[in-house]
Write a protein that holds these residues in place. Structure first.
Motif, PDB file in Angstrom:
ATOM      1  N   UNK A  51     -18.266   0.375 -28.358  1.00  0.00           N
ATOM      2  CA  UNK A  51     -17.299   0.109 -27.292  1.00  0.00           C
ATOM      3  C   UNK A  51     -15.880   0.532 -27.681  1.00  0.00           C
ATOM      4  N   UNK A  52     -15.638   0.667 -28.989  1.00  0.00           N
ATOM      5  CA  UNK A  52     -14.329   1.142 -29.468  1.00  0.00           C
ATOM      6  C   UNK A  52     -14.065   2.586 -29.050  1.00  0.00           C
ATOM      7  N   UNK A  53     -15.056   3.251 -28.519  1.00  0.00           N
ATOM      8  CA  UNK A  53     -14.835   4.578 -27.938  1.00  0.00           C
ATOM      9  C   UNK A  53     -13.816   4.467 -26.807  1.00  0.00           C
ATOM     10  N   UNK A  54     -13.820   3.320 -26.111  1.00  0.00           N
ATOM     11  CA  UNK A  54     -12.971   3.129 -24.944  1.00  0.00           C
ATOM     12  C   UNK A  54     -11.871   2.091 -25.131  1.00  0.00           C
ATOM     13  N   UNK A  55     -12.107   1.123 -26.010  1.00  0.00           N
ATOM     14  CA  UNK A  55     -11.185  -0.012 -26.150  1.00  0.00           C
ATOM     15  C   UNK A  55     -10.845  -0.254 -27.616  1.00  0.00           C
ATOM     16  N   UNK A  56      -9.624  -0.728 -27.865  1.00  0.00           N
ATOM     17  CA  UNK A  56      -9.243  -1.030 -29.256  1.00  0.00           C
ATOM     18  C   UNK A  56     -10.129  -2.132 -29.847  1.00  0.00           C
ATOM     19  N   UNK A  57     -10.279  -2.079 -31.146  1.00  0.00           N
ATOM     20  CA  UNK A  57     -11.157  -3.020 -31.853  1.00  0.00           C
ATOM     21  C   UNK A  57     -10.797  -4.475 -31.581  1.00  0.00           C
ATOM     22  N   UNK A  58      -9.494  -4.801 -31.549  1.00  0.00           N
ATOM     23  CA  UNK A  58      -9.102  -6.195 -31.315  1.00  0.00           C
ATOM     24  C   UNK A  58      -9.574  -6.678 -29.942  1.00  0.00           C
ATOM     25  N   UNK A  59      -9.562  -5.794 -28.953  1.00  0.00           N
ATOM     26  CA  UNK A  59     -10.003  -6.173 -27.613  1.00  0.00           C
ATOM     27  C   UNK A  59     -11.519  -6.321 -27.564  1.00  0.00           C
ATOM     28  N   UNK A  60     -12.227  -5.450 -28.254  1.00  0.00           N
ATOM     29  CA  UNK A  60     -13.685  -5.566 -28.325  1.00  0.00           C
ATOM     30  C   UNK A  60     -14.054  -6.891 -28.983  1.00  0.00           C
ATOM     31  N   UNK A  61     -13.362  -7.253 -30.050  1.00  0.00           N
ATOM     32  CA  UNK A  61     -13.607  -8.526 -30.733  1.00  0.00           C
ATOM     33  C   UNK A  61     -13.368  -9.690 -29.781  1.00  0.00           C
ATOM     34  N   UNK A  62     -12.274  -9.637 -29.038  1.00  0.00           N
ATOM     35  CA  UNK A  62     -11.952 -10.688 -28.072  1.00  0.00           C
ATOM     36  C   UNK A  62     -13.027 -10.784 -26.996  1.00  0.00           C
ATOM     37  N   UNK A  63     -13.462  -9.646 -26.478  1.00  0.00           N
ATOM     38  CA  UNK A  63     -14.507  -9.652 -25.456  1.00  0.00           C
ATOM     39  C   UNK A  63     -15.813 -10.215 -26.006  1.00  0.00           C
ATOM     40  N   UNK A  64     -16.127  -9.879 -27.244  1.00  0.00           N
ATOM     41  CA  UNK A  64     -17.361 -10.409 -27.849  1.00  0.00           C
ATOM     42  C   UNK A  64     -17.302 -11.924 -28.002  1.00  0.00           C
ATOM     43  N   UNK A  65     -16.108 -12.442 -28.279  1.00  0.00           N
ATOM     44  CA  UNK A  65     -15.947 -13.894 -28.419  1.00  0.00           C
ATOM     45  C   UNK A  65     -15.944 -14.589 -27.063  1.00  0.00           C
ATOM     46  N   UNK A  66     -15.418 -13.921 -26.040  1.00  0.00           N
ATOM     47  CA  UNK A  66     -15.211 -14.569 -24.740  1.00  0.00           C
ATOM     48  C   UNK A  66     -16.351 -14.375 -23.746  1.00  0.00           C
ATOM     49  N   UNK A  67     -17.033 -13.246 -23.813  1.00  0.00           N
ATOM     50  CA  UNK A  67     -18.056 -12.940 -22.816  1.00  0.00           C
ATOM     51  C   UNK A  67     -19.416 -13.383 -23.330  1.00  0.00           C
ATOM     52  N   UNK A  68     -20.038 -14.261 -22.550  1.00  0.00           N
ATOM     53  CA  UNK A  68     -21.380 -14.706 -22.884  1.00  0.00           C
ATOM     54  C   UNK A  68     -22.378 -13.768 -22.208  1.00  0.00           C
ATOM     55  N   UNK A  69     -23.263 -13.212 -22.996  1.00  0.00           N
ATOM     56  CA  UNK A  69     -24.292 -12.346 -22.419  1.00  0.00           C
ATOM     57  C   UNK A  69     -25.558 -13.163 -22.230  1.00  0.00           C
ATOM     58  N   UNK A  70     -26.377 -12.736 -21.304  1.00  0.00           N
ATOM     59  CA  UNK A  70     -27.633 -13.444 -21.032  1.00  0.00           C
ATOM     60  C   UNK A  70     -28.838 -12.661 -21.511  1.00  0.00           C
ATOM     61  N   UNK A  71     -28.588 -11.566 -22.183  1.00  0.00           N
ATOM     62  CA  UNK A  71     -29.675 -10.691 -22.621  1.00  0.00           C
ATOM     63  C   UNK A  71     -30.087 -11.000 -24.056  1.00  0.00           C
ATOM     64  N   UNK A  72     -31.373 -11.223 -24.247  1.00  0.00           N
ATOM     65  CA  UNK A  72     -31.877 -11.414 -25.608  1.00  0.00           C
ATOM     66  C   UNK A  72     -31.860 -10.099 -26.377  1.00  0.00           C
ATOM     67  N   UNK A  73     -32.065  -8.976 -25.658  1.00  0.00           N
ATOM     68  CA  UNK A  73     -32.083  -7.671 -26.310  1.00  0.00           C
ATOM     69  C   UNK A  73     -30.688  -7.206 -26.681  1.00  0.00           C
TER      70      UNK A  73
END
Length: 177
Positions: A51-73
């Protein structure tokens, strides 16, 4: 001139958003844009692109902490989620291909967009900003919402994309443009 093929790669037909059809083997891991016979350049993304192809690493980290995914895969927020947002917003402008049955390709998912790679980058940033605005609106903090809105009035997506791509010193040989 024939199109390059991945040795042993699959030749499942991929219908592009423009209506042209190409074999899946035309789309390799390093490709970020496809110059089509229709005259357009289509943005190309695979699930192995970070995802860092499009967004800075700090934002990707924030999104990973904030966005809950429902996919087991796909339990961690990443490129497939970003492309899912694009696909949801622009279903007619994105072709999504499940390549998991084709292990020679090196990726499990392929997305080809009507947008060129730069415009796709802008679309992703625009959609992430909308996602962030939606999240802030649910924070029950009017000061945070006001501050966010003020910052977004100053935020220029095109300028951000230009700076981000330049900062990463991307040129034609780089994989993650």
């Amino acid at each position: 001139m024939s199109e390059p093929r991945v040795p042993g790669g699959g030749d499942d037909a991929v219908e592009l958003p423009c209506g042209e059809t190409r074999p899946m083997s035309v789309f390799d891991l390093g490709m970020r844009e496809y110059d089509c016979a229709c005259g357009a350049s289509h943005g190309v993304v695979t699930d192995v692109n970070p995802p860092e192809r499009f967004l800075p690493e700090f934002l990707v980290t924030t999104l990973r902490e904030a966005v809950e995914t429902t996919s087991e895969e796909l339990p961690e927020f990443g490129t497939p989620h970003l492309m899912g947002i694009v696909l949801e917003e622009f279903p007619e402008r994105v072709t999504a291909v499940d390549a998991s049955e084709n292990p020679d390709m090196g990726y499990s998912m392929l997305w080809v967009t009507e947008f060129d790679s730069r415009r796709l980058h802008e679309v992703i940033v625009e959609l992430v900003v909308e996602l962030m605005e939606h999240a802030v609106s649910h924070a029950d903090d009017s000061a945070a919402m006001t501050q966010f809105e003020e910052k977004m009035l100053q935020f220029d997506v095109g300028e951000f994309v230009d700076q981000y791509r330049a900062e990463r010193d991307l040129d034609a040989d780089d994989v993650y443009v």
